[in-house]
Enzyme design. Structure first.
Site, short mmCIF file in Angstrom:
data_model
loop_
_atom_site.label_atom_id
_atom_site.label_comp_id
_atom_site.label_asym_id
_atom_site.label_seq_id
_atom_site.Cartn_x
_atom_site.Cartn_y
_atom_site.Cartn_z
N GLY A 224 47.50 23.66 7.51
CA GLY A 224 47.41 22.42 8.13
C GLY A 224 47.52 21.26 7.07
CE1 TYR B 110 37.00 20.07 14.63
CE2 TYR B 110 34.58 19.19 14.36
CZ TYR B 110 35.80 19.44 13.77
OH TYR B 110 36.17 18.94 12.45
N1 NDP Z 1 38.88 14.05 10.03
C1 NDP Z 1 37.73 14.30 9.93
O1 NDP Z 1 36.94 13.50 9.86
C2 NDP Z 1 37.14 15.55 9.47
C3 NDP Z 1 38.16 16.85 9.67
N2 NDP Z 1 37.67 18.14 9.30
C4 NDP Z 1 38.31 19.18 9.17
O2 NDP Z 1 39.31 19.15 8.47
C5 NDP Z 1 40.57 19.91 8.71
C6 NDP Z 1 41.94 18.90 8.87
O3 NDP Z 1 41.54 17.93 10.04
P1 NDP Z 1 42.40 16.64 9.92
O4 NDP Z 1 43.31 16.48 8.65
O5 NDP Z 1 41.34 15.61 10.01
O6 NDP Z 1 43.01 16.44 11.17
P2 NDP Z 1 44.54 16.29 11.46
O7 NDP Z 1 44.87 16.35 12.97
O8 NDP Z 1 44.99 15.02 10.79
O9 NDP Z 1 45.36 17.28 10.73
C7 NDP Z 1 45.24 18.77 11.31
C8 NDP Z 1 46.14 19.52 10.72
O10 NDP Z 1 46.14 21.08 11.15
C9 NDP Z 1 47.33 21.36 11.58
N3 NDP Z 1 47.12 22.06 12.73
C10 NDP Z 1 46.44 21.76 13.98
N4 NDP Z 1 46.64 22.86 14.82
C11 NDP Z 1 47.58 24.09 14.37
C12 NDP Z 1 47.76 25.26 14.55
N5 NDP Z 1 47.55 25.56 15.79
N6 NDP Z 1 48.55 26.08 13.62
C13 NDP Z 1 48.81 25.41 12.27
N7 NDP Z 1 48.43 24.15 11.78
C14 NDP Z 1 47.70 23.69 12.78
C15 NDP Z 1 48.01 20.18 12.09
O11 NDP Z 1 49.47 20.44 12.09
P3 NDP Z 1 50.46 19.53 13.10
O12 NDP Z 1 50.76 18.26 11.91
O13 NDP Z 1 51.51 20.23 13.28
O14 NDP Z 1 49.58 18.89 14.12
C16 NDP Z 1 47.65 19.31 10.86
O15 NDP Z 1 48.24 19.66 9.59
C17 NDP Z 1 39.99 20.38 10.04
O16 NDP Z 1 39.75 21.89 9.85
C18 NDP Z 1 39.09 19.51 10.71
O17 NDP Z 1 38.37 20.42 11.68
C19 NDP Z 1 36.08 18.15 9.14
C20 NDP Z 1 35.25 17.14 9.11
C21 NDP Z 1 35.71 15.96 9.18
C1 LIG Z 2 28.65 2.26 16.55
C2 LIG Z 2 29.56 3.31 17.46
C3 LIG Z 2 30.68 2.79 18.30
C4 LIG Z 2 30.25 4.41 16.36
C5 LIG Z 2 30.72 5.38 16.96
C6 LIG Z 2 31.10 6.44 16.10
C7 LIG Z 2 31.56 7.77 16.50
C8 LIG Z 2 32.73 8.08 17.20
C9 LIG Z 2 31.61 8.59 15.23
C10 LIG Z 2 30.23 8.77 14.77
C11 LIG Z 2 29.86 9.97 14.01
C12 LIG Z 2 31.54 10.56 13.99
C13 LIG Z 2 31.70 11.73 13.46
C14 LIG Z 2 33.03 12.38 14.05
C15 LIG Z 2 33.69 11.99 14.92
C16 LIG Z 2 33.47 10.47 15.46
C17 LIG Z 2 31.94 9.97 15.28
C18 LIG Z 2 31.24 10.80 16.36
C19 LIG Z 2 33.33 14.15 13.58
C20 LIG Z 2 33.01 14.90 14.60
C21 LIG Z 2 34.90 14.12 13.46
C22 LIG Z 2 35.18 15.52 12.85
C23 LIG Z 2 34.30 16.20 11.94
O1 LIG Z 2 34.58 17.36 11.66
C24 LIG Z 2 32.87 15.64 11.84
C25 LIG Z 2 32.55 14.36 12.17
C26 LIG Z 2 31.23 13.88 12.29
C27 LIG Z 2 30.71 12.42 12.29
#
Ligand code: NDP
Ligand SMILES: CC(C)CCC[C@@H](C)[C@H]1CC[C@H]2C3=C(CC[C@]12C)[C@@]1(C)CCC(=O)C[C@@H]1CC3
Length: 313
Positions: free
Chosen positions: A9, A193
């Site tokens: 990713g 998720y």
């Molecule tokens: N964003 C957040 O707040 C949080 C994210 N995470 C975790 O962090 C990780 C990265 O997420 P994030 O950067 O936010 O999300 P993005 O959607 O920005 O990035 C996800 C990445 O995973 C790749 N991907 C998705 N599906 C596949 C697949 N089938 N095969 C190979 N690659 C794939 C995407 O590729 P492509 O560009 O082709 O779509 C992209 O590079 C995830 O595991 C997510 O669960 C954890 C906590 C919080």
């Molecule tokens: C005041 C409100 C309008 C705020 C809403 C916020 C929510 C949309 C977010 C609060 C906590 C967030 C959260 C995530 C997504 C967005 C929230 C629910 C994640 C689930 C995103 C992906 C993860 O892996 C963990 C994040 C935890 C917190």
């Protein structure tokens, strides 16, 4: 011997930020970007090379939601490398996210809002679907595809001179109550998720038990709440700008794997004054469940390998 780092990713979000950070810390590593889209992989490679022109960066195509693609990628990696030092199992999806604003409102009244805003407990639901292998898409992409990948890369990860490290991007949203051994792919619920991230925590714990002796260490990290394509599918950009400061992934490159507590998740946090720090929090997993779940993964792995026998060496 050069250190080889594989990041899944890597084409955006946390994965891309991580790649930049890794090269910023140590420009001598060989960084392999594992992406599902070859064009995006090349574009990402060009992007990081613009910033670090002397870096060694390669790409490998892998769709983690497609097991045949995972097996092909593993074969390719076995041909290219003798060892892998760090594997960041980062790719992940959260399809069709839905925010339950009513739950947030209730949380405000019951004093649970802060907890909900950091863990999304009771706040998020998703709609999952079956993939081409007949498995749940979120389970396969976030966990099982990665599991098959590392199992197929065992010869590159185990028994090396220096320990190898797996770093899973888990989440504060990983929750035991969303996971069930009898429905570990989460076909029946709406929190696929959360379930997949809990399954990730379980898997990491049990991998340590099985593989530490062979020099393979696994840890889980939570990058905090990161503005990425994933979060922009949850709420529009302008709302995020108003709501939250970006939190950065702080990874574990400098720590010795032997010192990491397998029963801990390393959370990236930012203080109110913008100081980044890592907070270790105890994993909410019980080792017996982790072991039972591991047996189920092995069963499913057996079925996968039988199905794709022709793709194996
Ligand atoms: N964003 C957040 O707040 C949080 C994210 N995470 C975790 O962090 C990780 C990265 O997420 P994030 O950067 O936010 O999300 P993005 O959607 O920005 O990035 C996800 C990445 O995973 C790749 N991907 C998705 N599906 C596949 C697949 N089938 N095969 C190979 N690659 C794939 C995407 O590729 P492509 O560009 O082709 O779509 C992209 O590079 C995830 O595991 C997510 O669960 C954890 C906590 C919080
Ligand atoms: C005041 C409100 C309008 C705020 C809403 C916020 C929510 C949309 C977010 C609060 C906590 C967030 C959260 C995530 C997504 C967005 C929230 C629910 C994640 C689930 C995103 C992906 C993860 O892996 C963990 C994040 C935890 C917190």
């Amino acid at each position: 011997m050069e250190r080889v780092v594989l990041v899944t990713g890597a084409s955006g979000g946390v994965g891309l930020a991580l790649c930049r950070r890794l090269l910023g810390e140590d420009g001598r590593i060989h960084l392999c970007l594992a992406c599902r889209n070859a064009q995006k992989a090349e574009a990402t490679r060009d992007l990081v090379l613009q910033e670090y022109p002397a870096a060694q960066v390669s790409t490998v195509e892998v769709d983690l939601g497609n097991l045949a693609s995972v097996l092909r990628a593993a074969q390719e990696l076995r041909c290219r490398f003798q060892h892998l030092d760090f594997v960041y199992l980062n790719a992940g999806i959260m399809p069709n996210p839905h925010v339950n604003f009513k739950a947030l409102w209730k949380g405000l009244l019951t004093g649970r809002l802060l907890h909900m805003l950091t863990t999304a407990e009771g706040v998020m639901t998703q709609t999952d679907r079956l993939n081409g292998d007949g498995l749940q898409e979120v389970f396969t992409t976030n966990l099982f595809g990665h599991f098959i990948l590392i199992r197929q890369l065992e010869s590159l990860l185990c028994g090396n001179e220096k320990p190898s490290r797996l770093i899973w991007t888990s989440s504060s949203n990983a929750r035991e109550s969303a996971f069930s051994l009898s429905d570990y792919q989460h076909a029946k619920g709406q929190e696929s998720y959360s379930s997949s991230k809990y399954a990730t925590d379980l898997t990491s714990v049990v991998l340590n038990r099985k593989f530490n002796k062979q020099g393979l260490y696994s840890s889980v990290v939570c990058p905090g709440l990161v503005m990425s394509n994933m979060t922009f599918k949850i709420l529009p950009v302008f709302l995020w700008v108003l709501l939250m400061p970006i939190m950065f992934l702080v990874w574990l490159f400098k720590q010795k794997p032997e010192y990491l507590d397998p029963l801990v998740k390393y959370h990236s946090c930012t203080s109110g004054l913008g100081k980044n720090f890592v907070e270790p929090r105890k994993l909410d997993v019980d080792e017996e469940t982790a072991e039972k779940f591991y047996q189920k993964l092995l069963e499913l792995e057996g079925q996968t390998l039988e199905k794709y026998g022709d793709l194996l060496d």
